[in-house]
Design an enzyme around this catalytic site. Structure first.
Site, PDB file in Angstrom:
ATOM      1  N   THR A 195       6.308   4.733  60.092  1.00 57.19           N
ATOM      2  CA  THR A 195       7.600   5.374  60.319  1.00 57.19           C
ATOM      3  C   THR A 195       8.708   4.377  60.033  1.00 57.19           C
ATOM      4  O   THR A 195       8.623   3.233  60.460  1.00 57.19           O
ATOM      5  CB  THR A 195       7.749   5.831  61.786  1.00 57.19           C
ATOM      6  N   ARG A 223      -0.270  18.692  61.127  1.00 57.48           N
ATOM      7  CA  ARG A 223       0.271  17.916  62.255  1.00 57.48           C
ATOM      8  C   ARG A 223       1.695  17.422  61.931  1.00 57.48           C
ATOM      9  O   ARG A 223       1.971  16.914  60.864  1.00 57.48           O
ATOM     10  CB  ARG A 223      -0.643  16.723  62.536  1.00 57.48           C
ATOM     11  N   THR A 246       9.564   4.951  67.014  1.00 59.63           N
ATOM     12  CA  THR A 246       8.421   4.781  66.130  1.00 59.63           C
ATOM     13  C   THR A 246       7.167   4.709  67.003  1.00 59.63           C
ATOM     14  O   THR A 246       7.245   4.472  68.197  1.00 59.63           O
ATOM     15  CB  THR A 246       8.585   3.502  65.273  1.00 59.63           C
ATOM     16  N   GLY A 247       6.038   4.943  66.390  1.00 64.37           N
ATOM     17  CA  GLY A 247       4.789   4.908  67.158  1.00 64.37           C
ATOM     18  C   GLY A 247       4.193   6.283  67.290  1.00 64.37           C
ATOM     19  O   GLY A 247       4.495   7.198  66.515  1.00 64.37           O
TER      20      GLY A 247
END
Ligand code: GLY
Length: 338
Positions: A195, A223, A246-247
């Site tokens: 990301t 997804r 992010t993550g």
């Protein structure tokens, strides 16, 4: 790849010019700034700064320019060069938001090179906020974007073939670090998650943000993560600040991460502390599970103060303003990766 972090003495040329032009009514000087996730944010900030450093540069144009710069890098893990889902398709998510609550998002978008610019078109040239899948692609084509061939990059093809051997889904934390290229990879050599997110303040005092991603590598077809979801992966409130994430997107969505942090900042909590509270909220939902997750937030307030916090160590973010161009380490809930 930004291996050297130089403290640039740009202020001598840039500061007086911009400072004189941009005195707020209160006589407070508004200094433009951009912050971006991971070490890949260093180059993203460079592209954004070319816009922001102009006297009339808009934060909105700057964040789009930053996101485009990494989407265009086919060797990178954001954009069409990224790893595919488990059906072998690269599906992209992006969103953008300005200082007036205008926002646009696309998700599950295939074969279009710059999802961030399609998101901006959704914002500016459609009556909607969020388009997905085939509809998003149709809209992009109608707006003049070109349909790409849909082939995987050589790197993604090779990583996908390695992944297919076991076809197991097991995300590894911090693989975004070094988005170009990731030093930590899955055991089969693949990158699982990418990301690029950035937020900026321009010299007129306006904030904007952008977020672009291929999402998790080898995700289920269909997804969608937090990155295109306004309020989760990105939120901008010009009275308060701009926040992005992010993550592991599922965990960010659960707490509406970006808007949660904005609401904390609105109550007077500083950016880093607000990010910390959001991370703690995620960890407290399931402390055991959190040991295997990475989520990080970066936040910028309306005065240019910034901060970040992550679940796991090793997250970094990059800052560019009139006085510096650097990568900063971020504090984390866990002090070592478990
Ligand atoms: N944070 C990006 C994603 O989960 O897709």
């Amino acid at each position: 790849m930004p291996s050297r972090r130089k403290f640039l003495q740009t202020a001598a040329i840039g500061l007086p010019l911009i400072a004189c032009k941009n005195m707020a009514k209160s006589n407070t000087v508004i200094k433009p700034i951009v912050i971006a996730t991971w070490d890949g944010g260093f180059n993203v900030n460079k592209a954004a700064w070319e816009v922001l450093n102009k006297a009339d540069g808009l934060a909105l144009d700057a964040v789009e320019a930053g996101a485009i710069s990494i989407e265009n890098d086919i060797s990178c893990c954001v954009g069409l060069g990224a790893n595919p889902d488990r059906d072998g398709k690269v599906t992209l998510d992006a969103c953008i938001m300005d200082h007036q609550f205008n926002c646009g998002s696309v998700a599950f978008l295939e074969r279009i090179k710059n999802p961030i610019s399609v998101a901006r078109k959704v914002m500016e040239s459609s009556p909607h906020v969020f388009l997905v899948g085939e509809g998003a692609q149709q809209f992009a084509l109608a707006q003049g974007f070109e349909l790409q061939d849909g082939k995987l990059s050589a790197k993604a093809q090779s990583e996908y073939e390695s992944w297919l051997i076991k076809s197991e889904y097991s995300p590894v934390i911090n693989v975004e670090k070094g988005a170009i290229p990731a030093p930590q990879k899955l055991s089969n050599g693949a990158i699982n998650h990418d990301t690029m997110a950035l937020v900026a303040l321009d010299s007129a005092g306006n904030l904007a943000g952008a977020c672009t991603t291929s999402g998790m590598a080898f995700k289920m077809h269909g997804r969608i993560g937090d990155s295109p979801i306004i309020g989760s992966g990105l939120y901008v409130d010009n009275e308060v600040g701009a926040v992005t994430a992010t993550g592991q997107g599922e965990e960010v969505i659960r707490i509406s991460g970006a808007s949660y942090i904005i609401s904390l900042m609105r109550s007077g909590i500083a950016p880093k502390e607000a990010c910390r509270k959001a991370v703690e909220k995620i960890v407290n939902i399931n402390p055991e599970k959190a040991k295997t997750l990475q989520v990080a937030f970066i936040a910028l307030d309306k005065n240019g103060n910034h901060g970040a916090f992550a679940i796991q160590p090793e997250f970094t973010y990059c800052v560019r303003d009139l006085e510096r161009e650097e990568e900063l380490k971020c504090d984390s809930y866990f002090k070592s990766v478990i």
